[in-house]
Design a protein around this motif. Structure first.
Motif, PDB file in Angstrom:
ATOM      1  N   GLY A   1       0.818  -1.214   0.000  1.00 60.10           N
ATOM      2  CA  GLY A   1       0.000   0.000   0.000  1.00 60.10           C
ATOM      3  C   GLY A   1       0.848   1.258   0.000  1.00 60.10           C
ATOM      4  N   VAL A   2       1.896   1.272   0.835  1.00 61.25           N
ATOM      5  CA  VAL A   2       2.810   2.422   0.835  1.00 61.25           C
ATOM      6  C   VAL A   2       3.526   2.538  -0.507  1.00 61.25           C
ATOM      7  CG1 VAL A   2       4.853   3.415   1.944  1.00 61.25           C
ATOM      8  CG2 VAL A   2       3.103   2.291   3.335  1.00 61.25           C
ATOM      9  N   GLY A   3       3.935   1.401  -1.056  1.00 58.97           N
ATOM     10  CA  GLY A   3       4.590   1.423  -2.359  1.00 58.97           C
ATOM     11  C   GLY A   3       3.682   1.903  -3.470  1.00 58.97           C
ATOM     12  N   SER A   4       2.384   1.627  -3.368  1.00 55.59           N
ATOM     13  CA  SER A   4       1.444   2.111  -4.377  1.00 55.59           C
ATOM     14  C   SER A   4       1.365   3.627  -4.374  1.00 55.59           C
ATOM     15  CB  SER A   4       0.058   1.508  -4.126  1.00 55.59           C
ATOM     16  OG  SER A   4       0.105   0.103  -4.200  1.00 55.59           O
ATOM     17  N   VAL A   5       1.396   4.223  -3.175  1.00 59.30           N
ATOM     18  CA  VAL A   5       1.408   5.686  -3.091  1.00 59.30           C
ATOM     19  C   VAL A   5       2.695   6.246  -3.683  1.00 59.30           C
ATOM     20  CG1 VAL A   5       1.320   7.640  -1.506  1.00 59.30           C
ATOM     21  CG2 VAL A   5      -0.108   5.640  -1.083  1.00 59.30           C
ATOM     22  N   VAL A   6       3.819   5.602  -3.374  1.00 59.89           N
ATOM     23  CA  VAL A   6       5.103   6.044  -3.932  1.00 59.89           C
ATOM     24  C   VAL A   6       5.115   5.869  -5.446  1.00 59.89           C
ATOM     25  CG1 VAL A   6       7.589   5.630  -3.898  1.00 59.89           C
ATOM     26  CG2 VAL A   6       6.299   5.555  -1.775  1.00 59.89           C
ATOM     27  N   PHE A   7       4.523   4.778  -5.944  1.00 62.56           N
ATOM     28  CA  PHE A   7       4.406   4.563  -7.392  1.00 62.56           C
ATOM     29  C   PHE A   7       3.630   5.703  -8.041  1.00 62.56           C
ATOM     30  CE2 PHE A   7       1.645   3.059 -10.806  1.00 62.56           C
ATOM     31  CZ  PHE A   7       2.562   2.566 -11.716  1.00 62.56           C
ATOM     32  N   TRP A   8       2.521   6.102  -7.429  1.00 61.41           N
ATOM     33  CA  TRP A   8       1.702   7.179  -7.984  1.00 61.41           C
ATOM     34  C   TRP A   8       2.451   8.513  -7.970  1.00 61.41           C
ATOM     35  CZ3 TRP A   8      -0.811  11.331  -5.284  1.00 61.41           C
ATOM     36  CH2 TRP A   8      -1.713  12.050  -6.077  1.00 61.41           C
ATOM     37  N   LEU A   9       3.190   8.779  -6.894  1.00 69.09           N
ATOM     38  CA  LEU A   9       3.963  10.017  -6.830  1.00 69.09           C
ATOM     39  C   LEU A   9       5.076  10.039  -7.880  1.00 69.09           C
ATOM     40  CD1 LEU A   9       4.272  10.502  -2.964  1.00 69.09           C
ATOM     41  CD2 LEU A   9       2.795  11.754  -4.551  1.00 69.09           C
ATOM     42  N   ALA A  10       5.757   8.901  -8.047  1.00 69.48           N
ATOM     43  CA  ALA A  10       6.813   8.837  -9.064  1.00 69.48           C
ATOM     44  C   ALA A  10       6.242   8.942 -10.472  1.00 69.48           C
ATOM     45  CB  ALA A  10       7.602   7.537  -8.915  1.00 69.48           C
ATOM     46  N   LEU A  11       4.996   8.512 -10.647  1.00 74.21           N
ATOM     47  CA  LEU A  11       4.372   8.553 -11.964  1.00 74.21           C
ATOM     48  C   LEU A  11       3.921   9.954 -12.341  1.00 74.21           C
ATOM     49  CD1 LEU A  11       3.169   7.189 -14.466  1.00 74.21           C
ATOM     50  CD2 LEU A  11       1.203   6.525 -13.083  1.00 74.21           C
ATOM     51  N   ARG A  12       3.442  10.726 -11.409  1.00 72.68           N
ATOM     52  CA  ARG A  12       2.871  12.029 -11.748  1.00 72.68           C
ATOM     53  C   ARG A  12       3.826  13.195 -11.507  1.00 72.68           C
ATOM     54  NH1 ARG A  12       0.160  15.522  -8.733  1.00 72.68           N
ATOM     55  NH2 ARG A  12      -1.552  15.504 -10.230  1.00 72.68           N
ATOM     56  N   THR A  13       4.928  13.003 -10.816  1.00 77.07           N
ATOM     57  CA  THR A  13       5.885  14.089 -10.601  1.00 77.07           C
ATOM     58  C   THR A  13       6.640  14.376 -11.891  1.00 77.07           C
ATOM     59  OG1 THR A  13       6.150  13.366  -8.310  1.00 77.07           O
ATOM     60  CG2 THR A  13       7.804  14.890  -9.178  1.00 77.07           C
ATOM     61  N   PRO A  14       6.779  15.632 -12.305  1.00 83.18           N
ATOM     62  CA  PRO A  14       7.550  15.940 -13.515  1.00 83.18           C
ATOM     63  C   PRO A  14       8.986  15.438 -13.418  1.00 83.18           C
ATOM     64  CG  PRO A  14       6.265  17.839 -12.820  1.00 83.18           C
ATOM     65  CD  PRO A  14       6.145  16.827 -11.723  1.00 83.18           C
ATOM     66  N   LEU A  15       9.472  14.923 -14.510  1.00 81.13           N
ATOM     67  CA  LEU A  15      10.815  14.345 -14.510  1.00 81.13           C
ATOM     68  C   LEU A  15      11.886  15.399 -14.270  1.00 81.13           C
ATOM     69  CD1 LEU A  15      10.540  11.789 -17.465  1.00 81.13           C
ATOM     70  CD2 LEU A  15      10.466  11.340 -15.002  1.00 81.13           C
ATOM     71  N   GLU A  16      11.638  16.629 -14.691  1.00 78.61           N
ATOM     72  CA  GLU A  16      12.620  17.678 -14.435  1.00 78.61           C
ATOM     73  C   GLU A  16      12.788  17.919 -12.934  1.00 78.61           C
ATOM     74  OE1 GLU A  16      10.013  17.978 -16.328  1.00 78.61           O
ATOM     75  OE2 GLU A  16      10.785  18.086 -18.384  1.00 78.61           O
ATOM     76  N   LYS A  17      11.686  17.861 -12.211  1.00 78.41           N
ATOM     77  CA  LYS A  17      11.758  18.061 -10.759  1.00 78.41           C
ATOM     78  C   LYS A  17      12.463  16.886 -10.089  1.00 78.41           C
ATOM     79  CE  LYS A  17       8.311  20.087  -8.961  1.00 78.41           C
ATOM     80  NZ  LYS A  17       6.968  20.428  -8.425  1.00 78.41           N
TER      81      LYS A  17
END
Length: 487
Positions: free
Chosen positions: A86-102
């Motif tokens: 469950g924690v990894g799913s949240v981290v997956f979503w954050l890594a997916l939607r955060t701009p790559l430049e940031k």
């Protein structure tokens, strides 16, 4: 009269052409689907979902006996794994939607924090588990900083190498500062000592240098240093030395040093083609230690058979194909290097784990990504898949489709912003070199010649008093008069 042969040939000639077979139809449909703009993104999501479900099912099957023997219930380990997922799913979503430049801009800070954690784990703040001081334990939660260090090194190293790609043909710029920072991390991990973490960290460094275009002689030097470090770690502790000796001669001590390796191979052999059935494997009843961690692939072979093992191998082969597809279809050099490095890391870690389970490599304690039980490993691996999915959405065709046609089903469901198109950095025009100052008294165009030489070139001589006079050019004939005749 028509003979039988002629009639047969005439009948064959009158038959309509056969419709394309199922294999050809499937091939055409698959080619058309792979040509879609978001095909790579959907493939990453599919592989990620299958590995997550398979990992949860196998952890539930493998950990039931361990949970029962601890007296806390049948699902203690599984519930903890479910929380980590469950924690990894949240981290997956954050890594997916955060701009790559940031993400690239924060990679340096994450690297510094991870190195600080590697140093802090060697202090009394760290805890010793399984003979290594590589954990932070806070009640029921444990954290292993080496997993974050691998991801931080991949992101930061790619950023540095891409920024210096114009001068990477020089060894000084190619190796500094990536290799010294990696060597510092190696030293801290070897002090724990953690053989599996050292090996996977070395895989990340080699992948970075390989995709940066380093010459082969550098890899030879790194291989020699890596073998020396692994040998030092192997003989540094007694249980690692036992693992190496059991790998060299597993049948010498089947009930002692080689017990775990022999039992893993027996579990794979007993499974056969279809396995004993999910939850029916006897290897988890104390026949195979750490079956829910390092040796979960042996339980897959015991309960799901050769078909289950083939499914796992096929999924990681798909990870390799999709990751390299994402790397080759992107035009951003940082995205290309990051996606390729992360793919090599995941596939190499899975290959090492499966290799020592089947007896091809000595046991190193490396987990099977997304399938083995483990908190930090699962969370970081899910973050890696989120980054791969984010890189897949930055393919040029995917960016064009998402910005013109909308985010799509998954984009709406996950609330993903539209990716920004890649903008190559502007090339700076080289400044024109300023002319060096001329010496006083020298005419322009003759900066290096002495004054006497300049006068000679200009056609000047000296009169009797020393004043310079212009020389008269000699004419071959007599000088002409104004009327055009000769004097």
């Amino acid at each position: 009269m028509v003979t039988q042969a002629e009639g047969g040939s005439a009948g064959r000639a009158r038959r309509p052409a056969r419709a394309p077979g199922r294999v050809a139809a499937v091939r055409v449909a698959l080619t058309a689907w792979l040509g879609r703009p978001l095909a790579s993104f959907h493939l990453v999501l599919a592989v990620f979902g299958l590995l997550t479900v398979l990992g949860l099912v196998m952890v539930l099957s493998a950990s039931s006996v361990v949970s029962f023997r601890t007296g806390d219930g049948l699902y203690t380990v599984f519930i903890k794994q479910l929380v980590y997922v469950g924690v990894g799913s949240v981290v997956f979503w954050l890594a997916l939607r955060t701009p790559l430049e940031k993400i690239a801009s924060y990679s340096g800070a994450v690297l510094i924090a991870s190195i600080a954690c590697l140093a802090a784990v060697l202090t009394p703040l760290g805890a010793t588990l399984n003979g290594t001081r590589s954990w932070f334990v806070l009640g029921p939660i444990s954290f292993q900083p080496i997993e974050v260090c691998k991801l931080a090194l991949a992101l930061w190293g790619a950023q540095v190498l891409v920024a210096k790609r114009a001068v990477l043909h020089r060894y000084r710029h190619l190796l500094v500062p990536v290799v010294p920072v990696a060597l510092l991390m190696f030293a801290l991990v070897m002090l724990q000592p953690d053989l599996g973490g050292t090996v996977t960290l070395g895989v990340v460094l080699i992948a970075l240098l390989w995709f940066a275009g380093a010459p082969l002689r550098i890899f030879g030097a790194l291989a020699a240093g890596g073998v020396a470090g692994v040998a030092l770690l192997a003989v540094g502790t007694e249980y690692r030395l036992d693992r190496v000796l059991s790998f060299l001669s597993p049948e010498a001590d089947q009930l002692g040093k080689g017990y775990q390796a022999v039992q893993a191979q027996l579990a794979l052999a007993d499974g056969g083609l279809f396995g004993r059935g999910l939850g029916q494997g006897p290897s988890k009843w104390d026949f195979l230690p750490n079956v829910h961690n390092d040796f979960i692939f042996a339980l897959i072979g015991d309960e799901l058979g050769f078909l289950g093992c083939s499914l796992v191998l096929g999924l990681f082969a798909m990870v390799a194909v999709v990751g390299m597809r994402v790397a080759t279809r992107n035009i951003d050099p940082w995205v290309r290097m990051v996606s390729a490095t992360l793919t090599v890391w995941l596939v190499a870690q899975a290959a090492i784990n499966i290799g020592y389970v089947v007896g091809l490599l000595p046991v190193t304690g490396i987990t099977l990504p997304m399938i083995s039980s483990g908190g930090t490993s699962v969370v970081v691996t899910m973050a890696v898949f989120g980054l791969l999915a984010n890189c897949a959405r930055h393919e040029p065709e995917a960016v064009s489709a998402l910005r013109s046609q909308g985010p799509g089903r998954f984009g709406k469901l996950l609330r993903l912003p539209a990716p920004e198109p890649y903008k190559p950095p502007k090339k700076r025009r080289p400044a024109r070199p300023s002319a060096p100052p001329r010496a006083a008294g020298r005419p322009a165009g003759h900066r290096g010649a002495p004054p006497q030489e300049l006068r000679r070139r200009a056609g000047y001589g000296r009169a009797a008093g020393g004043a310079p006079v212009a020389r008269q050019k000699k004419s071959r004939g007599a000088p002409r008069t104004a009327e055009g005749g000769r004097r």
